[in-house]
Design an enzyme around this catalytic site. Sequence first.
Site, PDB file in Angstrom:
ATOM      1  N   CYS A 175     -31.076  13.579  21.430  1.00 11.80           N
ATOM      2  CA  CYS A 175     -32.482  13.880  21.699  1.00 11.80           C
ATOM      3  C   CYS A 175     -32.676  15.372  21.974  1.00 11.80           C
ATOM      4  CB  CYS A 175     -32.949  13.036  22.894  1.00 11.80           C
ATOM      5  SG  CYS A 175     -34.622  13.407  23.432  1.00 11.80           S
TER       6      CYS A 175
ATOM      7  N   CYS B  23     -34.627  16.189  25.156  1.00  8.07           N
ATOM      8  CA  CYS B  23     -33.798  15.924  26.341  1.00  8.07           C
ATOM      9  C   CYS B  23     -32.920  17.124  26.662  1.00  8.07           C
ATOM     10  CB  CYS B  23     -32.918  14.693  26.114  1.00  8.07           C
ATOM     11  SG  CYS B  23     -33.835  13.161  25.936  1.00  8.07           S
TER      12      CYS B  23
END
Length: 72
Positions: free
Chosen positions: A30, A33
């Site tokens: 991600c 993230c």
Amino acid sequence: MSTMELTADNFNEVNSGNDFVIIHFRAEWCGPCHTFGPVLEHVSEKREGVVFAKIDIEAPRELAQAHEQSHW
């Protein structure tokens, strides 16, 4: 305090032993993230009395599933 990794082994202890816990559900793949991680780490150094933690949704799947978090 730095950001700590939550696992199935320490999840209940961390949550029951602290008044305020902020959990970042993340995944290695991600991009956002990875962008947010350093911000969370920085804030964790500034706020005492708050536990900042992260859970890799791909690793301890039972934790992510228990909190209805999954990959997109």
